[in-house]
Design a protein around this motif. Structure first.
Motif, PDB file in Angstrom:
ATOM      1  N   LEU A 175      47.501  34.124  47.793  1.00  0.00           N
ATOM      2  CA  LEU A 175      46.273  34.055  47.011  1.00  0.00           C
ATOM      3  C   LEU A 175      46.270  34.817  45.686  1.00  0.00           C
ATOM      4  CD1 LEU A 175      43.356  34.087  49.610  1.00  0.00           C
ATOM      5  CD2 LEU A 175      44.375  32.167  48.405  1.00  0.00           C
ATOM      6  N   PRO A 176      46.772  36.072  45.592  1.00  0.00           N
ATOM      7  CA  PRO A 176      46.595  36.828  44.341  1.00  0.00           C
ATOM      8  C   PRO A 176      47.053  36.091  43.088  1.00  0.00           C
ATOM      9  CG  PRO A 176      47.349  38.288  46.074  1.00  0.00           C
ATOM     10  CD  PRO A 176      47.419  36.904  46.638  1.00  0.00           C
ATOM     11  N   ALA A 177      48.259  35.548  43.097  1.00  0.00           N
ATOM     12  CA  ALA A 177      48.755  34.846  41.903  1.00  0.00           C
ATOM     13  C   ALA A 177      47.932  33.594  41.631  1.00  0.00           C
ATOM     14  CB  ALA A 177      50.227  34.473  42.090  1.00  0.00           C
ATOM     15  N   ALA A 178      47.551  32.878  42.702  1.00  0.00           N
ATOM     16  CA  ALA A 178      46.767  31.656  42.530  1.00  0.00           C
ATOM     17  C   ALA A 178      45.385  31.968  41.973  1.00  0.00           C
ATOM     18  CB  ALA A 178      46.654  30.932  43.868  1.00  0.00           C
ATOM     19  N   LEU A 179      44.775  33.045  42.450  1.00  0.00           N
ATOM     20  CA  LEU A 179      43.435  33.392  41.984  1.00  0.00           C
ATOM     21  C   LEU A 179      43.458  33.842  40.529  1.00  0.00           C
ATOM     22  CD1 LEU A 179      41.921  35.219  45.097  1.00  0.00           C
ATOM     23  CD2 LEU A 179      41.863  32.787  44.489  1.00  0.00           C
ATOM     24  N   ALA A 180      44.530  34.493  40.113  1.00  0.00           N
ATOM     25  CA  ALA A 180      44.656  34.893  38.713  1.00  0.00           C
ATOM     26  C   ALA A 180      44.741  33.658  37.813  1.00  0.00           C
ATOM     27  CB  ALA A 180      45.888  35.776  38.527  1.00  0.00           C
ATOM     28  N   ASP A 181      45.536  32.668  38.235  1.00  0.00           N
ATOM     29  CA  ASP A 181      45.628  31.419  37.471  1.00  0.00           C
ATOM     30  C   ASP A 181      44.282  30.685  37.460  1.00  0.00           C
ATOM     31  OD1 ASP A 181      48.256  31.943  36.973  1.00  0.00           O
ATOM     32  OD2 ASP A 181      49.051  30.545  38.469  1.00  0.00           O
ATOM     33  N   PHE A 182      43.598  30.721  38.596  1.00  0.00           N
ATOM     34  CA  PHE A 182      42.301  30.046  38.701  1.00  0.00           C
ATOM     35  C   PHE A 182      41.303  30.645  37.715  1.00  0.00           C
ATOM     36  CE2 PHE A 182      38.001  29.866  40.467  1.00  0.00           C
ATOM     37  CZ  PHE A 182      37.849  28.500  40.688  1.00  0.00           C
ATOM     38  N   ARG A 183      41.288  31.958  37.599  1.00  0.00           N
ATOM     39  CA  ARG A 183      40.334  32.608  36.710  1.00  0.00           C
ATOM     40  C   ARG A 183      40.569  32.225  35.257  1.00  0.00           C
ATOM     41  NH1 ARG A 183      36.106  32.822  37.605  1.00  0.00           N
ATOM     42  NH2 ARG A 183      36.314  34.059  39.507  1.00  0.00           N
ATOM     43  N   VAL A 184      41.832  32.016  34.888  1.00  0.00           N
ATOM     44  CA  VAL A 184      42.143  31.584  33.520  1.00  0.00           C
ATOM     45  C   VAL A 184      41.614  30.173  33.272  1.00  0.00           C
ATOM     46  CG1 VAL A 184      44.012  31.016  31.928  1.00  0.00           C
ATOM     47  CG2 VAL A 184      44.160  33.089  33.331  1.00  0.00           C
ATOM     48  N   GLN A 185      41.784  29.303  34.258  1.00  0.00           N
ATOM     49  CA  GLN A 185      41.387  27.906  34.078  1.00  0.00           C
ATOM     50  C   GLN A 185      39.895  27.675  34.289  1.00  0.00           C
ATOM     51  OE1 GLN A 185      43.930  25.051  36.106  1.00  0.00           O
ATOM     52  NE2 GLN A 185      45.672  26.459  36.053  1.00  0.00           N
ATOM     53  N   TYR A 186      39.266  28.499  35.119  1.00  0.00           N
ATOM     54  CA  TYR A 186      37.833  28.342  35.410  1.00  0.00           C
ATOM     55  C   TYR A 186      37.149  29.704  35.250  1.00  0.00           C
ATOM     56  CZ  TYR A 186      39.375  23.933  37.436  1.00  0.00           C
ATOM     57  OH  TYR A 186      39.940  22.694  37.639  1.00  0.00           O
ATOM     58  N   PRO A 187      37.029  30.191  34.025  1.00  0.00           N
ATOM     59  CA  PRO A 187      36.530  31.560  33.793  1.00  0.00           C
ATOM     60  C   PRO A 187      35.096  31.785  34.246  1.00  0.00           C
ATOM     61  CG  PRO A 187      36.677  30.333  31.728  1.00  0.00           C
ATOM     62  CD  PRO A 187      37.362  29.505  32.759  1.00  0.00           C
ATOM     63  N   GLN A 188      34.263  30.745  34.333  1.00  0.00           N
ATOM     64  CA  GLN A 188      32.864  30.919  34.692  1.00  0.00           C
ATOM     65  C   GLN A 188      32.571  30.613  36.157  1.00  0.00           C
ATOM     66  OE1 GLN A 188      30.829  32.250  32.466  1.00  0.00           O
ATOM     67  NE2 GLN A 188      32.563  32.271  31.050  1.00  0.00           N
ATOM     68  N   ALA A 189      33.534  30.094  36.891  1.00  0.00           N
ATOM     69  CA  ALA A 189      33.294  29.707  38.282  1.00  0.00           C
ATOM     70  C   ALA A 189      33.154  30.949  39.172  1.00  0.00           C
ATOM     71  CB  ALA A 189      34.428  28.832  38.788  1.00  0.00           C
ATOM     72  N   ARG A 190      32.271  30.840  40.156  1.00  0.00           N
ATOM     73  CA  ARG A 190      32.107  31.924  41.137  1.00  0.00           C
ATOM     74  C   ARG A 190      33.063  31.664  42.292  1.00  0.00           C
ATOM     75  NH1 ARG A 190      28.413  32.588  45.372  1.00  0.00           N
ATOM     76  NH2 ARG A 190      27.286  30.718  44.699  1.00  0.00           N
ATOM     77  N   LEU A 191      33.793  32.704  42.678  1.00  0.00           N
ATOM     78  CA  LEU A 191      34.849  32.545  43.668  1.00  0.00           C
ATOM     79  C   LEU A 191      34.639  33.525  44.817  1.00  0.00           C
ATOM     80  CD1 LEU A 191      37.585  31.196  44.367  1.00  0.00           C
ATOM     81  CD2 LEU A 191      38.696  33.012  43.060  1.00  0.00           C
ATOM     82  N   GLN A 192      34.773  33.035  46.038  1.00  0.00           N
ATOM     83  CA  GLN A 192      34.653  33.879  47.229  1.00  0.00           C
ATOM     84  C   GLN A 192      35.846  33.639  48.137  1.00  0.00           C
ATOM     85  OE1 GLN A 192      31.804  32.815  50.359  1.00  0.00           O
ATOM     86  NE2 GLN A 192      31.089  34.928  50.403  1.00  0.00           N
ATOM     87  N   VAL A 193      36.408  34.728  48.675  1.00  0.00           N
ATOM     88  CA  VAL A 193      37.519  34.637  49.623  1.00  0.00           C
ATOM     89  C   VAL A 193      37.070  35.238  50.953  1.00  0.00           C
ATOM     90  CG1 VAL A 193      39.864  35.374  50.168  1.00  0.00           C
ATOM     91  CG2 VAL A 193      39.265  34.765  47.811  1.00  0.00           C
ATOM     92  N   GLN A 194      37.235  34.487  52.016  1.00  0.00           N
ATOM     93  CA  GLN A 194      36.920  34.969  53.355  1.00  0.00           C
ATOM     94  C   GLN A 194      38.201  34.995  54.175  1.00  0.00           C
ATOM     95  OE1 GLN A 194      33.362  33.541  55.359  1.00  0.00           O
ATOM     96  NE2 GLN A 194      32.667  32.512  53.485  1.00  0.00           N
ATOM     97  N   VAL A 195      38.521  36.154  54.742  1.00  0.00           N
ATOM     98  CA  VAL A 195      39.730  36.319  55.543  1.00  0.00           C
ATOM     99  C   VAL A 195      39.333  36.380  57.016  1.00  0.00           C
ATOM    100  CG1 VAL A 195      41.706  37.810  56.024  1.00  0.00           C
ATOM    101  CG2 VAL A 195      40.894  37.530  53.662  1.00  0.00           C
ATOM    102  N   ALA A 196      39.992  35.561  57.846  1.00  0.00           N
ATOM    103  CA  ALA A 196      39.623  35.492  59.256  1.00  0.00           C
ATOM    104  C   ALA A 196      40.771  34.895  60.060  1.00  0.00           C
ATOM    105  CB  ALA A 196      38.355  34.650  59.435  1.00  0.00           C
ATOM    106  N   THR A 197      40.644  34.950  61.387  1.00  0.00           N
ATOM    107  CA  THR A 197      41.616  34.312  62.266  1.00  0.00           C
ATOM    108  C   THR A 197      41.534  32.797  62.105  1.00  0.00           C
ATOM    109  OG1 THR A 197      40.045  34.182  64.106  1.00  0.00           O
ATOM    110  CG2 THR A 197      41.404  36.174  63.956  1.00  0.00           C
ATOM    111  N   ASN A 198      42.536  32.099  62.604  1.00  0.00           N
ATOM    112  CA  ASN A 198      42.589  30.658  62.394  1.00  0.00           C
ATOM    113  C   ASN A 198      41.418  29.934  63.054  1.00  0.00           C
ATOM    114  OD1 ASN A 198      44.542  28.804  61.024  1.00  0.00           O
ATOM    115  ND2 ASN A 198      44.409  27.732  62.982  1.00  0.00           N
ATOM    116  N   ASN A 199      41.079  30.304  64.279  1.00  0.00           N
ATOM    117  CA  ASN A 199      39.970  29.639  64.961  1.00  0.00           C
ATOM    118  C   ASN A 199      38.655  29.846  64.218  1.00  0.00           C
ATOM    119  OD1 ASN A 199      41.622  28.653  66.940  1.00  0.00           O
ATOM    120  ND2 ASN A 199      41.066  30.166  68.479  1.00  0.00           N
ATOM    121  N   LEU A 200      38.457  31.063  63.721  1.00  0.00           N
ATOM    122  CA  LEU A 200      37.217  31.345  62.985  1.00  0.00           C
ATOM    123  C   LEU A 200      37.207  30.615  61.646  1.00  0.00           C
ATOM    124  CD1 LEU A 200      34.548  32.768  62.983  1.00  0.00           C
ATOM    125  CD2 LEU A 200      35.656  34.839  62.126  1.00  0.00           C
TER     126      LEU A 200
END
Length: 325
Positions: free
Chosen positions: A115-140
């Motif tokens: 995720l870190p490298a991908a999110l950095a690229d995402f911020r460059v391409q979509y500077p105004q978009a709101r982004l949320q990351v949720q970390v959880a087990t696979n079932n959840l």
């Protein structure tokens, strides 16, 4: 189910109530969220079940869980509400697609690697978009995905009944490895590293019920061993790596979770064979729910990030560091 009866009688309040119960997994919490009484939520749910002519939610002491029919209906209800919310935003004055939001879920062992490298690229391409990351087990993650709490996830395949309404796109296969700090005694020892010597040290493993934990237990069992009592169980990669860096503990982990520390020379891989422990990791998304432009963009970036990482690091045994004097 009488199709005409269902279509003529179902209302938006039924859909909103059902989705709230599915997301909160509790009638009381769903009632608070909807600003209704719990009896009102229960009554609305019963009405929907009568119209659908099937039980959609199992109620019990431990909350509310969807039945298989409920799982099927949920994906359509979530898509319907998302479409209405999208229409509302598009009709709002001053709306711009760049203001859209994306919520992505990820496994604890995958998030720090991909995720870190991908999110950095995402911020460059979509500077105004709101982004949320949720970390959880696979079932959840799968539950959150089907309930519309995340737009898509980076996770693993699951049992067929868990994959209803969900598509899986393969990204890579990830092996299990055992890592230690670079000046660990096992790396300084002469001769081959024996598994019996490894399990004599404190172990750090994933929590019960996860694929990495199952693979670790299977790996040891196939070699006549079991997880020792002196072990640390955690889903937190940050905790696991710090414990290993600061002690003689051995961390059994999917390779990606330790990739950055291995590349930086902070951790080293023990020379053990983990052939056959590879597990597929990929993109999970709702089959019938189109993503908005930023969501599609983030998936495209994740694919590119994964391609850049392929072959970037092999997990061979490291050279033995010089002995301390």
């Amino acid at each position: 189910m009488n199709k005409d009866y269902f279509l003529n009688r179902v209302r938006l309040r039924h859909i909103q109530c059902f989705v709230a119960v599915a997301q909160e997994r509790n009638l009381g919490k769903a009632a608070e969220r909807l600003n209704l009484s719990q009896p009102a939520v229960s009554k609305t749910l019963v009405e929907l079940e009568q119209m659908a002519d099937t039980v959609l939610v199992k109620r019990g002491r431990f909350g509310a869980r969807l039945t298989p029919d409920g799982e099927l209906l949920l994906s359509y209800c979530v898509s319907m509400l998302e479409a209405l919310e999208g229409a509302q935003r598009s009709l709002s004055r001053g709306f711009s697609g760049s203001q859209e939001s994306v919520s992505v879920g990820a496994l604890p062992t995958v998030a720090p690697d991909l995720l870190p490298a991908a999110l950095a690229d995402f911020r460059v391409q979509y500077p105004q978009a709101r982004l949320q990351v949720q970390v959880a087990t696979n079932n959840l993650l799968l539950e959150k995905l089907k309930a519309g709490e995340v737009d898509f996830a980076v996770g693993r395949m699951a049992e067929p009944q868990m994959m209803v309404g969900v598509s899986f796109e393969f990204l890579y296969a990830e092996p299990l490895i055992a890592v230690v700090r670079v000046d660990h005694p096992l790396l300084n020892a002469a001769g081959a590293t024996l598994l019996s010597e490894v399990v004599a040290h404190p172990l750090v493993v994933s929590a019960a019920g996860t694929v990495p934990r199952h693979n670790t237990e299977t790996y040891l069992k196939e070699r006549g061993m079991h997880l020792p009592e002196h072990r640390l169980e955690t889903l937190a990669v940050s905790v696991a790596r710090l414990v290993v860096l600061q002690s003689d503990a051995v961390w059994f982990t999917p390779a990606g979770a330790a990739r950055d520390d291995l590349q930086r020379g902070l951790l080293a891989v023990l020379p053990l064979s983990f052939e056959g422990t590879e597990e597929p990791v990929g993109l999970l998304y709702r089959s019938e729910a189109p993503l908005n432009a930023p969501g599609q963009g983030l998936i495209r970036i994740l694919r590119n990030t994964n391609r850049r990482k392929e072959g970037a690091l092999t997990f061979n045994a490291p050279e033995k560091p010089a002995r301390r004097r």
